[in-house]
Design an enzyme around this catalytic site. Structure first.
Site, short mmCIF file in Angstrom:
data_model
loop_
_atom_site.label_atom_id
_atom_site.label_comp_id
_atom_site.label_asym_id
_atom_site.label_seq_id
_atom_site.Cartn_x
_atom_site.Cartn_y
_atom_site.Cartn_z
CB SER A 67 -5.80 4.54 2.52
OG SER A 67 -4.90 4.96 3.49
CG HIS A 81 -6.38 2.49 7.56
ND1 HIS A 81 -7.21 3.51 7.16
CD2 HIS A 81 -5.37 2.46 6.64
CE1 HIS A 81 -6.72 4.09 6.07
NE2 HIS A 81 -5.61 3.47 5.73
#
Length: 668
Positions: free
Chosen positions: A527, A642
């Site tokens: 990320s 995610h």
């Protein structure tokens, strides 16, 4: 988000939005849940965790070979103590997915605190941040006929009482901010259709997000609140009266309400605040008296003022106390305060220091605290403690030893950054490590959004990395939250390069100490950490021989145009601003790939279900590197999103691929 930390496996599921002490990781939308959880770290693959007690039941989310998607289940405290495995299944996610022919995973569970048999379930198809929400009856083990139910979107749904919910909808384009999050707050009563719901607040589409929830004070007094975020860090809080009138609370924009207890808002500052002739430093935790009926604010008192190497990580309000996890030189300690009269006074507690304390649950209207304690070489154990009883903590469960830690050490070292700042980092290795530069070493980092990188048990990387002669390193670079707002803001916006310089300084320090060499050094981040390792790779390709870049942001000139990117302008800067665009262009990894450079063979990963950081970041980076003739590895999964919310088989496969890659690049 890209800027958001990623976890491969949640330690627990859900939360209770109407409670008086919301853990932001549990009670806010996916954006906030991800931000306040630990960043995705390579050793965290826990598939079983007790996380909540309601009416004498312990609730647990469990995954195994027979239940790869998981089951939400419960047992009594006595059964759990006795380890008799008298589990009662509340909801079987595998069975639900099969029956409805949808790729469901459980994203969150919100019990209604005063009648916890009623829950709001958040279900995600394929692991995306967007979910559907449905009301479920725990006793009947069935969805409630005619109960609350909301369509797919990045919605925020929170109990107000048993017969009404706050709804921040995100299932239609008109309901969204530019960042793709809810801009409206509605109140919906049981039995109403959407046309009958009442809109309480509507933000403009340039704002970031709206959220709402209810605190319950120790005596059951409700305190209803709306959080209206203009940007990631700047917000206005509104008190919601019984007649639904809104009153803006006079708090500084960069502050966070952590709890409501004994008539006090517990507020953490991210900026200095001068009010009523007093000055309160950024990072301080305050008690701000606030009337639950009117929202009128009164006296302000400082509860905890962190030192230079400290920060406040989390707060729980118990029946009589405040329990505060303080990060002290990147280790946890618990500070407890008891309300006496109008003051909060110190109260002794028996919790240890030197490792990491994490709150698991705090049952309402009690002084019970469930927490875990661990460090790099000590498995996590789940404890139950009555903070007022004066007794020792009760060990309920201990994580099995993943490997024999005898002969291994975990130590804290410091590197010196380019500007002279000391950057701490943790290193885990065999005690007899030869300082000849030959050790395969994995350096992990994040460095964003004021998220601290804390020690955690090496349950996977212990046997699969340390026992094979590897060294594991966690860098506490600026941009994180280890030392409070100033540590974060030093690498925020146009100063982002500071994070990369700090990470490079740690890498160089490892080599200078003879721990490893460029041939044996790999880096990993996910990320925002993917941005970190991507930037360091293009800036110093000769320094590393392995790069694991997971669900990353990499095109920093267009990140605001992709999915939730616009919500991170506070963190990175705005490409539409001339000065900020210049700073972004100076490090944007995608734009700094060169044909004449020699890059290490890098592994980029993403998910087609990632609806937070667009998979285009990783895809474009790989395509650009290939177009310049560079060899590169790319893995895109079809699930997990995610946050890595997927079945154990895919989780294990991802871990295996990363390990094999690291073995090939860094070991003989």
């Amino acid at each position: 988000m890209a800027g958001k930390p990623r976890r491969r496996r949640r330690a627990g599921v859900g939360g209770a939005p109407e409670r008086r002490h919301p853990d932001p990781a549990r009670q806010r939308p996916a954006l906030w849940r991800a931000e306040r959880q630990h960043p995705r770290q390579p050793a965290r693959y826990a598939a079983d965790s007790v996380f909540a007690e309601y009416d004498g039941w312990l609730y647990n989310f469990h995954q195994d070979g027979e239940h790869p998607r998981g089951i939400y289940r419960r047992c009594t405290l006595d059964a759990y103590r006795a380890n008799t495995q008298e589990w009662q299944t509340v909801l079987d996610i595998d069975a639900l997915a099969a029956a409805e022919e949808v790729d469901w995973y459980l994203d969150g569970v919100a019990h209604y605190t005063e009648q916890p048999a009623r829950v709001l379930l958040n279900l995600t198809p394929g692991g995306s941040d967007a979910t559907v929400s449905r009301e479920y009856d725990v006793e009947a083990q069935a969805f409630v006929a005619g109960g609350f139910s909301f369509p797919y979107g990045k919605n925020h749904i929170a109990w107000r009482d048993l017969d009404s919910v706050f709804v921040c909808p995100a299932w239609e384009e008109a309901q969204l901010t530019r960042a793709g999050y809810p801009r409206e707050v509605w109140l919906l009563a049981r039995g109403q259709d959407w046309a009958q719901a009442r809109c309480l607040l509507r933000l403009n589409d340039e704002a970031m997000m709206a959220a709402a929830w209810r605190f319950l004070d120790a005596d059951g007094t409700p305190f209803d609140m709306i959080e209206a975020s203009d940007s990631f860090y700047s917000k206005t809080y509104y008190h919601v009266a019984a007649n639904l009138a809104l009153t803006a609370l006079p708090l500084p924009p960069r502050s966070e309400i952590e709890a409501y207890s004994h008539g006090d808002l517990i507020v953490k500052l991210a900026e200095d605040w001068d009010v009523a002739g007093q000055s309160y430093a950024a990072g301080s935790l305050l008690a701000v008296a606030c009337d639950a009926a009117s929202g009128t604010v009164g006296r302000i008192a400082a509860l905890f003022v962190p030192g230079a190497r400290q920060s406040v990580e989390m707060v729980e309000a118990t029946l009589h106390l405040l329990a505060i996890i303080v990060i002290d030189n990147v280790k946890s300690r618990l500070v407890t305060l008891r309300r006496q009269g109008d003051d909060w006074l110190p109260h002794a507690n028996p919790l240890p220091t030197g490792g990491v304390i994490e709150f698991a649950d705090q049952p309402w209207q009690s002084d019970l605290l469930y927490y875990s304690y661990s460090d790099f070489l000590t498995p996590a154990a789940l404890y139950r403690l009555d903070l007022l009883a004066g007794s020792a903590p009760e060990v309920l469960r201990a994580q099995p030893l993943a490997f024999d830690a005898t002969g291994y050490v975990a130590e804290q070292l410091h590197a010196t950054a380019a500007d002279g700042t000391e950057i701490p980092y943790f290193i885990v290795h065999r005690g007899n490590l030869a300082r000849d530069g030959s050790a395969p070493t994995l350096l992990y980092g994040y460095g964003g959004f004021e998220v601290p990188m804390m020690p955690y048990y090496m349950d996977n990387f212990g046997p699969q990395w340390l026992e094979k002669g590897g060294v594991f390193v966690v860098a506490n670079i600026r941009g994180g939250g280890e030392f409070g707002p100033a540590w974060h803001q030093a690498a925020q916006g146009i100063n982002r390069q500071v994070s990369f310089d700090d990470f490079i300084a740690v890498a160089e320090d490892l080599i200078a100490r003879g721990i490893t060499s460029a041939r044996r050094l790999g880096i990993e981040g996910g990320s925002n950490g993917g941005l970190l390792v991507g930037a360091c790779m293009v800036q110093r390709p000769e320094l590393f021989n392995a790069v694991v870049c997971e669900v990353p942001l990499l095109d920093m000139l267009r990140y605001t145009e992709l999915l939730a990117g616009a919500s991170w302008i506070d963190e990175y800067g705005d490409p539409q601003d001339e000065d900020e665009r210049a700073a972004l262009a100076a490090y944007s990894p995608y734009h700094h790939v060169r044909a004449d450079a020699r890059y290490p063979l890098a592994l980029f990963t993403t998910s087609s279900k990632d609806d937070r950081v667009h998979p285009a970041h990783a895809r474009k980076m790989v395509a650009r590197m290939q177009s310049f003739g560079h060899e590169v590895l790319f893995l895109e999964t079809s699930g997990g999103g995610h946050g890595g919310n997927t079945g154990q088989e895919q989780t294990a496969e991802e871990l295996a691929r990363v390990l094999v890659y690291l073995y090939r690049q860094l070991m003989d």
